[in-house]
Design a protein around this motif. Structure first.
Motif, PDB file in Angstrom:
ATOM      1  N   GLU A 200       2.287   7.423  -6.203  1.00  0.00           N
ATOM      2  CA  GLU A 200       1.212   8.286  -6.541  1.00  0.00           C
ATOM      3  C   GLU A 200       1.867   9.766  -6.313  1.00  0.00           C
ATOM      4  O   GLU A 200       1.644  10.854  -6.819  1.00  0.00           O
TER       5      GLU A 200
ATOM      6  N   ARG B  62       3.966   1.423  -1.118  1.00  0.00           N
ATOM      7  CA  ARG B  62       4.520   1.356  -2.384  1.00  0.00           C
ATOM      8  C   ARG B  62       3.827   2.328  -3.485  1.00  0.00           C
ATOM      9  O   ARG B  62       4.113   3.139  -4.239  1.00  0.00           O
ATOM     10  N   LYS B  63       2.522   2.015  -3.314  1.00  0.00           N
ATOM     11  CA  LYS B  63       1.384   2.737  -4.385  1.00  0.00           C
ATOM     12  C   LYS B  63       1.151   3.901  -4.035  1.00  0.00           C
ATOM     13  O   LYS B  63       1.308   4.943  -4.981  1.00  0.00           O
ATOM     14  N   ASP B  64       1.174   4.375  -2.801  1.00  0.00           N
ATOM     15  CA  ASP B  64       0.906   5.670  -2.175  1.00  0.00           C
ATOM     16  C   ASP B  64       2.131   6.771  -2.669  1.00  0.00           C
ATOM     17  O   ASP B  64       1.970   7.958  -2.935  1.00  0.00           O
TER      18      ASP B  64
ATOM     19  N   SER C 192       0.970  -1.109   0.241  1.00  0.00           N
ATOM     20  CA  SER C 192      -0.139  -0.069   0.162  1.00  0.00           C
ATOM     21  C   SER C 192       0.910   1.212   0.087  1.00  0.00           C
ATOM     22  O   SER C 192       0.671   2.122  -0.838  1.00  0.00           O
TER      23      SER C 192
ATOM     24  N   GLU D 259      -4.787   5.050 -11.269  1.00  0.00           N
ATOM     25  CA  GLU D 259      -3.917   4.204 -11.857  1.00  0.00           C
ATOM     26  C   GLU D 259      -3.797   4.710 -13.306  1.00  0.00           C
ATOM     27  O   GLU D 259      -2.576   4.805 -13.897  1.00  0.00           O
TER      28      GLU D 259
END
Length: 372
Positions: free
Chosen positions: A111, A106-108, A104, A354
């Protein structure tokens, strides 16, 4: 391997976050927050409604951005402790929880990193989004309304205010066109990659033989104009029509001719506004939309001239930018970035971050002349 070592991954994410913080200039943002808080405490602020809303929106966005970075930084610190705890107690449940949080984060962080790419001359502006049904008859009108809902849901889930200026309803179902504003800093830079033709393939709900139908809708994204922008508009080149606002099925919304449609004769650009009951207010809003569209056209013409001088005419972006397939399989695929997802329901419900992030990276690579 280092790639599998949680400590190394957390260290790498922390380094990325530090570089993002540097580019975002958080100290400058904190200073601006204090200045805006002083302005918002002024009892005379709301004597100018437009400026007051601009101040409060800007303050809310800045606080959100600073808190977002602060929260991610704290989560990274907590995650390191969580991994240590999982290892010391040999607890698989805690390790699973930590692995999930790592993904999570890594995704944030990714972004946030994308946000630093928004450095174009108008990227910081709010956005005006227009959607028009194209080929496909009633399915295209329905598709245009589905796209309108998708973007409004996206803005809603992010806490971005929106103003719907005009919606022209089709006779049977759906809409012919709509224009709305997304009132958030960097909305234009975030959404400008959505410009182009969106293609839908599905079993038509309007076909009594349940045949597959392909329909198209066009999305146009331009930056909201500001006082510093200067576009000369000759009143003699405008045709201004007033009419009664209408809703689905052609039913009247107002009892007076308050809606305004402005046609810029030299360019053929047509803008409308019907969200206010006052004809004067609708005309002023429509003129602002026209200013924005003419400003964007001027910017595109200037960019085209530069590209031609550089010999880059063949590199212009194609108009069709995304395919949405609901039958015979489920897929949403961006034809430029190659990003694809099978979760069509989530996308149509506004989960398009995404797709947007992939667009921003793609556009920045193109603008820098990098291979993609």
């Amino acid at each position: 391997m280092a790639d599998d070592d949680p400590a190394e991954q957390i260290k790498e994410l922390s380094a990325t976050l530090a570089s993002v913080e540097s580019v975002m200039d958080l100290d400058a943002k904190r200073t601006e927050i204090e200045q805006l808080r002083e302005q918002s405490a002024d009892p005379d602020l709301w004597s100018d409604q437009d400026n007051a809303q601009k101040v409060t929106r800007r303050l809310s966005w800045l606080e959100s951005e600073v808190n977002r970075v602060k929260t991610i930084s704290q989560r990274l610190e907590d995650l390191a402790v969580l991994f240590e705890l999982a290892a010391s107690e040999d607890d698989p449940d805690t390790r699973t929880e930590a692995d999930t949080e790592l993904g999570s984060l890594r995704k944030d962080v990714g972004e946030l990193e994308v946000r630093t790419l928004l450095s174009g001359p108008y990227d910081e502006r709010e956005a005006l989004v227009s959607i028009n049904s194209q080929a496909g008859g009633v399915d295209a009108a329905d598709w245009a309304q589905m796209l309108q809902r998708m973007y409004l849901r996206w803005a809603e889930t992010r806490g971005y205010p929106t103003d719907v200026y005009e919606t022209s309803y089709a006779e049977e179902a759906g809409i012919k066109s709509t224009t709305f504003a997304v009132r958030a800093p960097f909305a234009y830079g975030t959404l400008r990659g959505e410009h182009g033709t969106h293609r839908l393939v599905r079993i038509s709900p309007f076909d009594n033989q349940s045949r597959r139908q392909t329909s198209f809708a066009g999305v146009d994204v331009v930056p909201v104009v500001e006082q510093s922008d200067h576009i000369d508009i000759d009143e003699s080149e405008l045709r201004i029509d007033v009419y009664r606002s209408s809703g689905p099925g052609g039913q009247g919304v107002n009892t007076t001719d308050s809606a305004v449609r402005i046609t810029h004769l030299p360019s053929g650009i047509v803008v409308s506004c019907q969200n206010e009951r006052s004809q004067i207010q609708n005309r002023a809003t429509a003129m602002n939309v026209l200013q924005a569209k003419l400003l964007e056209r001027k910017r595109q013409e200037e960019r085209a001239e530069i590209d031609e001088l550089r010999g880059e005419g063949a590199r212009s972006w194609g108009t069709q930018m995304r395919n949405y397939v609901l039958h015979p399989y489920q897929s949403v695929k961006d034809v430029r970035t190659g990003y694809e997802t099978g979760n069509t329901g989530a996308v149509l419900d506004g989960d398009i971050d995404e797709l947007i992030d992939a667009e921003i990276r793609w556009m920045r690579s193109r603008e820098r002349g990098e291979d993609v």
